[in-house]
Design an enzyme around this catalytic site. Structure first.
Site, PDB file in Angstrom:
ATOM      1  N   ASP A 112       0.778  -1.342  -0.134  1.00  6.51           N
ATOM      2  CA  ASP A 112       0.015   0.002   0.006  1.00  6.51           C
ATOM      3  C   ASP A 112       0.754   1.454   0.023  1.00  6.51           C
ATOM      4  OD1 ASP A 112      -2.043  -1.647   0.176  1.00  6.51           O
ATOM      5  OD2 ASP A 112      -2.382  -1.297   2.463  1.00  6.51           O
ATOM      6  N   ARG A 113       0.396   2.222  -0.540  1.00  9.74           N
ATOM      7  CA  ARG A 113       0.923   3.575  -0.638  1.00  9.74           C
ATOM      8  C   ARG A 113       2.014   4.102   0.711  1.00  9.74           C
ATOM      9  NH1 ARG A 113      -1.495   9.685  -1.863  1.00  9.74           N
ATOM     10  NH2 ARG A 113       0.515  10.799  -1.714  1.00  9.74           N
TER      11      ARG A 113
END
Length: 298
Positions: free
Chosen positions: A134-135
């Site tokens: 995830d970012r």
């Protein structure tokens, strides 16, 4: 790109079957049938239907994968933990997206790796992210430098043979020091969130308690499946959302303003050499700082 394998027995088999035994995908053999690449056996070009009946070298030659001009190269820095001609393992910082999307097509892991490969003079400029994060999750990311490497390691991905361990800081205290969260996850309609859903996809997370604080716990989590937001959704389902995880209702009263999740361990077997690689990554400073903060809580 050019790769050679050696047939060592006299059992008859076609070139196609021989290559598939080494993990060459149907997609690549289909491209070979269309003339995209060639196979050389004992110095001669052969079709996939050619029968191998003795020990011999089989060489696969593939043209470079066509790069997407809509994904520009980016020369911002990468923290490289491991590299060879087929693989790249980087230590991704929180805030960097793994792959380009509608909202960001210029500065992601893929853009930076493309820029890095371009600067090296590489002909293959289509990086394939194997273990996405995830970012706002930091840590180790495995990248295949070309499509053949991606195709060969896909079997390990499908069989969950790539070992990925994470450090997470969750709210409250776990009921056991070692356990498993084995519940299916599904996406909540019209949101980015996931939750326990009997009709969702199977998901299994194993965890070990590493340290307890007054109001939080550090756990090591091992993914046995690779669902989107798996660790975040699983611990939330147990009443222990990650510190800093606003999307899942985590505590936002600490210095950490992103989910306290770091991919600190990666283990995979190189399908070209059968060598096992083990990589580790230290906790980034922002998570270390939140641990100091939690230590002072009463």
């Amino acid at each position: 790109m050019k790769f050679t394998w050696h047939k060592t027995d006299t059992q008859p088999e076609t070139v196609k079957k021989f290559l598939q035994g080494y993990g060459i995908s149907h997609r690549i053999t289909s491209r070979l049938n269309k003339g995209e690449g060639r196979v050389i056996v004992a110095g001669k070009k052969r079709r996939l239907a050619y029968e191998l009946t003795r020990p011999v070298a089989v060489t696969l030659i593939l043209p470079p994968e066509k790069a997407d001009p809509k994904i520009p190269a980016n020369n911002k820095p990468l923290v490289i933990k491991y590299e060879d001609s087929n693989w790249l393992v980087i230590d991704k910082p929180a805030g960097l997206t793994s792959v380009p999307g509608p909202s960001n097509r210029t500065d992601t892991v893929v853009n930076r790796v493309k820029g890095y490969l371009q600067a090296q003079g590489a002909k293959d400029l289509v990086p394939h992210v194997i273990t996405r994060l995830d970012r706002f999750t930091s840590g180790l990311v495995l990248i295949a430098k070309h499509r053949l490497a991606q195709g060969l390691i896909n079997k390990q991905v499908e069989n969950h043979q790539i070992v990925k361990k994470y450090t997470a800081v969750v709210a409250g205290h776990m009921s056991t020091i070692h356990g498993q969260i084995d519940v299916p996850l599904g996406r909540i309609a019209d949101t980015f969130r996931y939750r326990v859903d009997a009709t969702g996809k199977p998901a299994l997370t194993e965890y070990w308690v590493k340290k307890e604080y007054a109001r939080a716990t550090v756990v090591e989590a091992l993914l046995h499946t690779g669902r989107t937001h798996q660790i975040r959704a699983h611990f939330t389902s147990q009443g222990h959302p990650l510190i800093g995880d606003e999307l899942y209702g985590g505590r936002m009263d600490t210095p950490l303003q992103r989910q306290a999740l770091h991919a600190h361990y990666l283990q995979f077997v190189d399908p070209f050499t059968e060598e096992q690689h083990v990589l580790t990554s230290d906790l980034p400073m922002d998570i270390q700082k939140v641990l100091w903060y939690l230590k002072e809580e009463r």
